[in-house]
Scaffold this active site. Structure first.
Site, mmCIF file in Angstrom:
data_model
loop_
_atom_site.group_PDB
_atom_site.id
_atom_site.type_symbol
_atom_site.label_atom_id
_atom_site.label_comp_id
_atom_site.label_asym_id
_atom_site.label_seq_id
_atom_site.Cartn_x
_atom_site.Cartn_y
_atom_site.Cartn_z
ATOM 1 N N ASP A 41 0.868 -1.165 0.000
ATOM 2 C CA ASP A 41 0.000 0.000 0.000
ATOM 3 C C ASP A 41 0.915 1.228 0.000
ATOM 4 O O ASP A 41 2.116 1.125 0.241
ATOM 5 C CB ASP A 41 -0.956 -0.009 1.204
ATOM 6 C CG ASP A 41 -2.176 0.886 0.969
ATOM 7 O OD1 ASP A 41 -2.133 1.725 0.039
ATOM 8 O OD2 ASP A 41 -3.176 0.753 1.706
HETATM 9 C C1 NOJ Z 1 -3.997 4.026 -0.009
HETATM 10 C C2 NOJ Z 1 -5.198 3.127 0.036
HETATM 11 O O1 NOJ Z 1 -5.223 2.417 1.256
HETATM 12 C C3 NOJ Z 1 -5.210 2.129 -1.116
HETATM 13 O O2 NOJ Z 1 -6.413 1.423 -1.068
HETATM 14 C C4 NOJ Z 1 -5.048 2.846 -2.424
HETATM 15 O O3 NOJ Z 1 -5.081 1.919 -3.478
HETATM 16 C C5 NOJ Z 1 -3.751 3.630 -2.423
HETATM 17 N N1 NOJ Z 1 -3.761 4.581 -1.328
HETATM 18 C C6 NOJ Z 1 -3.508 4.363 -3.738
HETATM 19 O O4 NOJ Z 1 -4.454 5.356 -3.913
#
Ligand code: NOJ
Length: 731
Positions: free
Chosen positions: A270
């Site tokens: 993430d």
């Molecule tokens: C953080 C989020 O938790 C995740 O779900 C997302 O895909 C990424 N940011 C990118 O935007």
């Protein structure tokens, strides 16, 4: 002819020839495997041609301080390697439609509505909209597939992105989404691996859970999603699991995902969830996102012996393999317009299949020709419908109907109302009626309008987003500085006119203190950019509701395993989130085990017709290699309109296993005309990825089927079932 084909045609190059000098022969690269070769073979070839720097380039995102902008409005970007014809990767969100930033796209109803359809074919169409629209924008990696929460924390602000509390239903619906996305030649993703079930302190939360409980709950949902879809990427989560960050957790990434499940694709972090170079790489992380803070150092880590070269090669192999398997090389995305009208039709259908009628004393469906006045109250129902916020936010086609600031927390996500006015759609259903609206900010003027109307429809809404959890399960106004008390609004309107219908726009479970005062309640979730039309079609009976709850609605937060959400003491300290309390007894399994009556049970949903089940029989075909069984029965539409029922099969395992009283093991959604009877057979197969009869045995570290008596139930919700029969194994 591409670069490889050219090299292969030239074959052996003769260098140093000319004026009679001695000639030296140099072997040119071997020919690349043909497109018919397996993704593994094709990936291996490229790995064999890459320099160390090129390998490192593929294992982290290209977003840096000097290069902060990604092409195509993507959330992430991995620059390709033109020398080897390796294309760039453009990564964009998309749990409920193409993510914010990329461009206007079809705002689908929330994923939880897709789960509430209990229909994997419908879910496939939902995923196809996401995949085809991403591809139209030139995006080749999707960051959707959110399968967290799983009902442990219904106040989680991302519940709307997820697929409910049951690992089998959530796994199957997610798999349908992911398969559809990859069928559009976009690498699909499943996230956030794992046990990222609350937003509060998500980067500091240390989840405590034992192996068996995890494998039978959150991990089972991922396992089904991975196995049934062939998804090529997994995103590891922000939280820690039993003391180790998920993105450097060898148990999660290597033992379970790549070992036990034989996942062949790649794990990406993430955003900024990577915490180390060697520990993360050796634990199984294949790609850091969105930048190179840790994996930019991988060449040095290999040189110093901290990370084996074979691990770096495996990381690169997995990324390239995923690109080949999903068709990123052979079917590059080409920019073109999205099919707005076709995709809108699917968005509307998804909402019509997923909205859940929770209460109806006979007022619904409305008859437009007999109504002379209708009051539409609250939630900007004269303008649009609410959507969920955060990285799953979609900028709807045509742009938002309304934006309403950036509530804090999370402080960065905008409240967006999708351009689909319920009031306009309702007026179209009752052209002769005087349809008037009231914004709901003043309960007494709303009640006055309701009192003078034939019927009052109150729209209540609960905004939620990534980066926040809800303060309660009541309809809490987190948008306005002077909050609107929506519970008081409904009570006042219902007191003024008993013909009050409540339409709920929210992302998950709610409590409803006014439930006994109102005539009807429709759970519309965040209904998407055709939500107004879908809601009107259901209220007026053009569509017969058939959605069933994919989550339990508790009567009170005090009935949850954790009445208060665990919170960190400050912005840096690690704090524990204790999932040993509920273990594998998530959602309805918790309520069944504790014998607590929910407000509305898992699997519940009303129709405008009635159904009966008869001749239910249990057919067993048990052998030690395949202990499967079937439940066959006749399903009859005993009412006067066509409608669909979701027949649900639950299984109780032998008491000695310590499992909850029942688990969902099969279902079928059946559409029937008035008076029609259909014979239905639901097969429960232990060889399915959901392993319906098994428990996780911590001694053998395998799924096992216990000896003893199994109870098979059939019904139309987790709390409305009849025993069909019992099965005895091994005695
Ligand atoms: C953080 C989020 O938790 C995740 O779900 C997302 O895909 C990424 N940011 C990118 O935007």
């Amino acid at each position: 002819m591409n670069r490889f084909a050219l090299a292969s045609a030239v074959g052996l190059l003769m260098l140093g020839g000319g004026c009679g000098g001695s000639s030296t022969s140099v072997t040119s690269p071997p020919p690349p495997p043909p497109p018919t070769a397996s993704p593994d073979v094709r990936a291996d070839y490229l790995v064999s041609q890459m320099t160390q720097d090129e390998k490192v380039q593929l294992v982290h995102g290209g977003v840096t301080t000097s290069n902060p902008v990604t092409p195509h409005g993507a959330a992430g970007w991995v620059p390709g390697i033109p020398r080897l014809n390796i294309p760039d990767l453009y990564l964009a969100d998309g749990s409920v439609g193409v993510g914010n930033g990329v461009g206007q796209a079809t705002a689908l109803p929330s994923s939880i509505a897709s789960a509430a359809s209990w229909d994997v074919n419908e879910a496939y169409k939902y995923g196809k909209v996401i995949g085809s629209e991403l591809s139209a924008y030139g995006i080749n990696v999707n960051l959707g597939g959110n399968i967290n929460v799983i009902g442990r924390e219904p106040r989680d602000g991302r519940t709307f992105e997820t697929k409910g509390e049951d690992p089998v239903l959530a796994g199957k619906i997610t798999a349908a989404h992911l398969k559809a996305i990859q069928d559009q030649y976009v690498i699909a993703g499943i996230k956030h691996f794992s046990l990222n079930d609350q937003e509060t302190g998500r980067g500091q939360a240390n989840v405590l859970i034992d192996d068996r409980s995890g494998r039978e709950s959150d991990l089972l949902a991922f396992e089904i999603g991975v196995q049934d879809s062939g998804v090529q990427s997994v995103m590891c989560s922000y939280n820690l699991l039993n003391g180790t960050y998920a993105c450097e957790n060898p148990y999660l990434l290597t033992t379970v995902l790549k070992g036990d499940w034989a996942f062949p694709g790649f794990v990406m972090s993430d955003w900024w969830a990577t915490h180390s170079t060697a520990a993360a790489a050796n634990a199984g992380l294949d790609q850091e996102q969105p930048n190179d803070t840790y994996f930019g150092n991988l060449a040095q880590a290999v040189q110093s012996g901290q990370v084996p070269q074979s691990r770096l090669d495996d990381m690169v192999h997995r990324i390239l393999r995923a690109m080949f398997a999903a068709g990123v090389f052979d079917h590059p995305a080409s920019l073109h317009a999205i099919d707005v009208s076709g995709d809108d039709a699917i968005a509307q259908e998804a909402e019509e299949q997923g909205a859940v009628l929770l209460q109806n004393n006979g007022l619904l469906p409305l008859n437009g020709s007999t109504l002379s006045s209708i009051a539409i109250i609250g939630s900007h129902a004269d303008t649009g419908v609410l959507s969920g916020g955060g990285s799953a936010q979609v900028t709807p086609n045509g742009g938002p109907a309304l934006t309403e600031g950036n509530p804090c927390p999370p402080c960065w996500a905008t409240v967006i109302w999708d351009p689909s006015s319920p009031m306009t759609a309702i007026q179209a259903k009752a052209p002769g009626a005087n349809v008037q609206s009231n914004d709901g900010t003043n309960a007494s003027t709303a009640a006055t309008l309701a009192a003078s109307s034939n019927v009052a429809i109150v729209f209540v809404s609960q905004w939620a987003s990534e980066g926040m959890d809800l303060p309660s399960l009541n309809f809490t106004d987190v948008i306005h500085s002077t909050p609107i008390d929506q519970d008081a609004l409904v009570a006042a309107v219902a007191a003024a006119n008993p013909r009050t219908i409540v339409v709920m726009e929210n992302g998950g479970a709610q409590v409803m203190p006014w439930l006994n005062q109102v005539a009807a309640v429709l759970e519309a979730w965040y209904p998407g950019e055709r939500g107004g039309q879908a809601i009107a079609n259901i209220l007026f009976g053009s569509v017969n509701p058939s959605g069933k709850l994919p989550i339990t609605f508790p009567a009170s937060v005090n009935d949850l395993p954790r009445p208060t959400i665990a919170a960190p003491p400050d912005s840096t300290s690690i704090f524990n989130v204790d999932y040993t309390i509920d273990g594998f007894n998530v959602g309805y399994k918790w309520f069944d085990t504790k014998n607590i009556t929910p407000l509305f049970p898992f699997g519940f949903g009303l129709s405008y017709t009635t159904f009966s089940i008869s001749n239910a029989q249990l057919i067993t075909n048990l052998s030690s290699s395949n202990p499967n069984f079937q439940v066959s029965f006749s399903l009859t539409n005993t009412g006067s309109v066509a409608g669909a029922e979701v027949a649900q099969v639950y299984l109780g395992l032998p008491a000695a296993t310590g499992e909850p009283p029942k688990r969902l093991v099969g279902w079928q959604k059946v559409l029937l005309q008035p008076g029609q009877t259909q014979n239905v057979t639901i097969e429960v197969d232990e060889n399915d990825s959901s392993r319906p009869l098994s428990y996780w045995d911590v001694k053998s570290l395998e799924w096992q089927v216990a000896d003893g008596e199994y109870s098979v139930y059939l019904g139309n919700s987790s709390r409305n079932v009849n025993l069909v029969g019992t099965i005895t194994i091994g005695q």
